[in-house]
Design an enzyme around this catalytic site. Structure first.
Site, PDB file in Angstrom:
ATOM      1  N   ASP A  24      64.949 117.018  53.217  1.00  0.00           N
ATOM      2  CA  ASP A  24      65.259 115.586  53.371  1.00  0.00           C
ATOM      3  C   ASP A  24      65.085 114.841  52.041  1.00  0.00           C
ATOM      4  O   ASP A  24      64.293 115.249  51.201  1.00  0.00           O
ATOM      5  CB  ASP A  24      64.335 114.990  54.445  1.00  0.00           C
ATOM      6  CG  ASP A  24      64.870 113.683  55.004  1.00  0.00           C
ATOM      7  OD1 ASP A  24      66.031 113.333  54.715  1.00  0.00           O
ATOM      8  OD2 ASP A  24      64.120 113.010  55.741  1.00  0.00           O
ATOM      9  N   GLY A  68      69.720 111.485  49.912  1.00  0.00           N
ATOM     10  CA  GLY A  68      70.302 110.144  49.771  1.00  0.00           C
ATOM     11  C   GLY A  68      69.456 109.289  48.833  1.00  0.00           C
ATOM     12  O   GLY A  68      69.988 108.635  47.915  1.00  0.00           O
ATOM     13  N   TRP A  87      67.353 110.295  46.591  1.00  0.00           N
ATOM     14  CA  TRP A  87      67.399 110.873  45.246  1.00  0.00           C
ATOM     15  C   TRP A  87      68.622 110.325  44.496  1.00  0.00           C
ATOM     16  O   TRP A  87      68.516 109.922  43.336  1.00  0.00           O
ATOM     17  CB  TRP A  87      67.468 112.401  45.355  1.00  0.00           C
ATOM     18  CG  TRP A  87      67.433 113.147  44.059  1.00  0.00           C
ATOM     19  CD1 TRP A  87      66.327 113.640  43.431  1.00  0.00           C
ATOM     20  CD2 TRP A  87      68.550 113.513  43.238  1.00  0.00           C
ATOM     21  NE1 TRP A  87      66.688 114.289  42.264  1.00  0.00           N
ATOM     22  CE2 TRP A  87      68.050 114.217  42.127  1.00  0.00           C
ATOM     23  CE3 TRP A  87      69.939 113.312  43.332  1.00  0.00           C
ATOM     24  CZ2 TRP A  87      68.866 114.727  41.120  1.00  0.00           C
ATOM     25  CZ3 TRP A  87      70.755 113.806  42.322  1.00  0.00           C
ATOM     26  CH2 TRP A  87      70.227 114.507  41.237  1.00  0.00           C
ATOM     27  N   HIS A 113      73.505 115.276  47.846  1.00  0.00           N
ATOM     28  CA  HIS A 113      73.694 116.468  48.683  1.00  0.00           C
ATOM     29  C   HIS A 113      74.052 117.679  47.817  1.00  0.00           C
ATOM     30  O   HIS A 113      73.595 118.787  48.071  1.00  0.00           O
ATOM     31  CB  HIS A 113      74.782 116.217  49.730  1.00  0.00           C
ATOM     32  CG  HIS A 113      74.399 115.186  50.754  1.00  0.00           C
ATOM     33  ND1 HIS A 113      73.183 115.196  51.398  1.00  0.00           N
ATOM     34  CD2 HIS A 113      75.065 114.101  51.240  1.00  0.00           C
ATOM     35  CE1 HIS A 113      73.116 114.173  52.237  1.00  0.00           C
ATOM     36  NE2 HIS A 113      74.237 113.490  52.161  1.00  0.00           N
ATOM     37  N   LEU A 170      65.423 139.220  52.923  1.00  0.00           N
ATOM     38  CA  LEU A 170      65.053 137.890  53.409  1.00  0.00           C
ATOM     39  C   LEU A 170      66.039 137.508  54.512  1.00  0.00           C
ATOM     40  O   LEU A 170      67.247 137.650  54.345  1.00  0.00           O
ATOM     41  CB  LEU A 170      65.158 136.868  52.261  1.00  0.00           C
ATOM     42  CG  LEU A 170      64.959 135.397  52.646  1.00  0.00           C
ATOM     43  CD1 LEU A 170      63.480 135.090  52.872  1.00  0.00           C
ATOM     44  CD2 LEU A 170      65.511 134.459  51.568  1.00  0.00           C
TER      45      LEU A 170
HETATM   46  C1  IPE Z   1      66.722 115.574  59.301  1.00  0.00           C
HETATM   47  O1  IPE Z   1      66.845 114.562  58.371  1.00  0.00           O
HETATM   48  C2  IPE Z   1      67.949 116.442  59.296  1.00  0.00           C
HETATM   49  C3  IPE Z   1      68.172 117.251  58.108  1.00  0.00           C
HETATM   50  C4  IPE Z   1      67.411 117.312  57.046  1.00  0.00           C
HETATM   51  C5  IPE Z   1      69.349 118.062  58.150  1.00  0.00           C
HETATM   52  P1  IPE Z   1      67.403 113.125  58.758  1.00  0.00           P
HETATM   53  O2  IPE Z   1      67.429 112.352  57.493  1.00  0.00           O
HETATM   54  O3  IPE Z   1      68.670 113.247  59.502  1.00  0.00           O
HETATM   55  O4  IPE Z   1      66.286 112.596  59.760  1.00  0.00           O
HETATM   56  P2  IPE Z   1      65.887 111.127  60.201  1.00  0.00           P
HETATM   57  O5  IPE Z   1      67.135 110.424  60.621  1.00  0.00           O
HETATM   58  O6  IPE Z   1      65.279 110.466  58.991  1.00  0.00           O
HETATM   59  O7  IPE Z   1      64.882 111.322  61.289  1.00  0.00           O
HETATM   60  C1  IPE Z   2      68.983 115.191  53.934  1.00  0.00           C
HETATM   61  O1  IPE Z   2      69.125 114.104  53.095  1.00  0.00           O
HETATM   62  C2  IPE Z   2      70.289 115.908  54.138  1.00  0.00           C
HETATM   63  C3  IPE Z   2      70.891 115.732  55.482  1.00  0.00           C
HETATM   64  C4  IPE Z   2      70.359 115.086  56.473  1.00  0.00           C
HETATM   65  C5  IPE Z   2      72.168 116.347  55.691  1.00  0.00           C
HETATM   66  P1  IPE Z   2      69.408 112.634  53.631  1.00  0.00           P
HETATM   67  O2  IPE Z   2      70.868 112.350  53.497  1.00  0.00           O
HETATM   68  O3  IPE Z   2      68.837 112.442  54.980  1.00  0.00           O
HETATM   69  O4  IPE Z   2      68.596 111.790  52.567  1.00  0.00           O
HETATM   70  P2  IPE Z   2      67.828 110.422  52.828  1.00  0.00           P
HETATM   71  O5  IPE Z   2      66.856 110.668  53.927  1.00  0.00           O
HETATM   72  O6  IPE Z   2      68.868 109.417  53.204  1.00  0.00           O
HETATM   73  O7  IPE Z   2      67.173 110.115  51.527  1.00  0.00           O
HETATM   74 MG    MG Z   3      67.052 111.750  55.669  1.00  0.00          MG
END
Ligand code: IPE
Ligand code: IPE
Ligand code: MG
Length: 248
Positions: free
Chosen positions: A21, A24, A26, A38, A132
């Site tokens: 996570d 976005g 970053w 991503h 792995l």
């Molecule tokens: C969880 O992250 C899903 C993945 C990392 C793929 P999200 O960013 O979707 O989770 P919430 O919305 O903050 O709970």
């Molecule tokens: C995790 O990064 C990747 C996916 C959920 C696919 P995010 O896109 O959730 O990143 P943040 O949480 O907005 O920073």
């Molecule tokens: Mg997220």
């Protein structure tokens, strides 16, 4: 000056699962589009897979896309799906050479036929590898997984009083994979977001503020060291505690 000796890893988790996570945030911090975050995330993943092999972790599971992530803007969902396809095209030959066995966790149906094919090809190509086991949770949700398992159990006509935890386990997407020992979530969020909710009942959880694109081998090393300090009791007593006299 004496250089501080690197702490040795003594306990290696057999199975590490990661909620990747923070892509976005970053990107936002760098005034870049979300997609750049991503993409940077896939670079981290490549390093972490190598690191797992080096540390002799046997199972790595990553949360790539949740069943709830479809709620994101169409452009982001489309961009992510393209990245997954490109990732498989680019990385699978090398993963195969490294002895990585690929699994998919989640429902394939909602994925494009092209992505379904790429995933199936990756699974077929790597099925005999054993260095792995790398599971990609893509279109995965723990609640959906349990619903799916129950439907399968009902379809098979298994009588109610024969259903136990083992029956459920055997019908999860992870039927052939042991439960995670350590679940890591990057970016500072402290929730499961529907990841391996059945399987992580007794996992050690580690939350780090590091954003996924910044997570590297050193961070993984620190996580494994932290895991080594945890005392896992599974509701019972540790071996040492077991030996102590009981004082009521
Ligand atoms: C969880 O992250 C899903 C993945 C990392 C793929 P999200 O960013 O979707 O989770 P919430 O919305 O903050 O709970
Ligand atoms: C995790 O990064 C990747 C996916 C959920 C696919 P995010 O896109 O959730 O990143 P943040 O949480 O907005 O920073
Ligand atoms: Mg997220």
């Amino acid at each position: 000056m004496l250089k501080k000796k690197k702490q040795e890893i003594t306990v290696v988790p057999n199975h590490i699962a990661i909620i990747m996570d923070g892509n976005g945030r970053w990107a936002k911090a760098r005034f870049l589009p979300r997609m750049a975050g991503h993409r940077a995330g896939t670079e981290s993943l490549r390093k972490i897979i190598r690191a797992c092999i080096d540390f002799e972790v046997r199972y790595l599971t990553i949360y790539a896309f949740s069943t709830e992530n479809w709620k994101r803007p169409h452009d982001e969902v489309e961009g992510l799906m393209n990245i997954f396809g490109e990732y498989l095209d680019k990385e699978v030959p090398e993963l195969n050479e490294q002895g990585v066995q690929i699994h998919h966790l989640g429902s394939k149906q909602e994925l494009s036929p092209a992505l379904q094919n790429k995933m199936q090809n990756a699974i077929d190509l790597t099925k005999d590898n054993n260095k792995l086991t790398f599971s990609i949770a893509l279109n995965y949700g723990g609640q959906d997984e349990i619903v799916h398992a129950i439907r399968e159990i009902v379809k098979e006509g298994i009588p109610a009083d024969e259903i136990n935890k083992e029956t459920i386990k055997q019908h999860l997407y992870t039927s052939t994979i042991p439960d995670p020992d350590l679940v890591i979530r990057t970016s500072g969020e402290m929730r499961t977001s529907n990841f391996l909710i059945w399987q992580s009942a007794y996992s050690e959880w580690l939350f780090t503020k590091t954003l996924w694109p910044d997570f590297n081998k050193k961070a993984l090393r620190e996580a494994i060291l932290e895991y080594g300090t945890r005392s896992r009791r599974f509701g019972g007593r540790t071996e040492d505690e077991q030996k102590e006299p009981y004082h009521g």
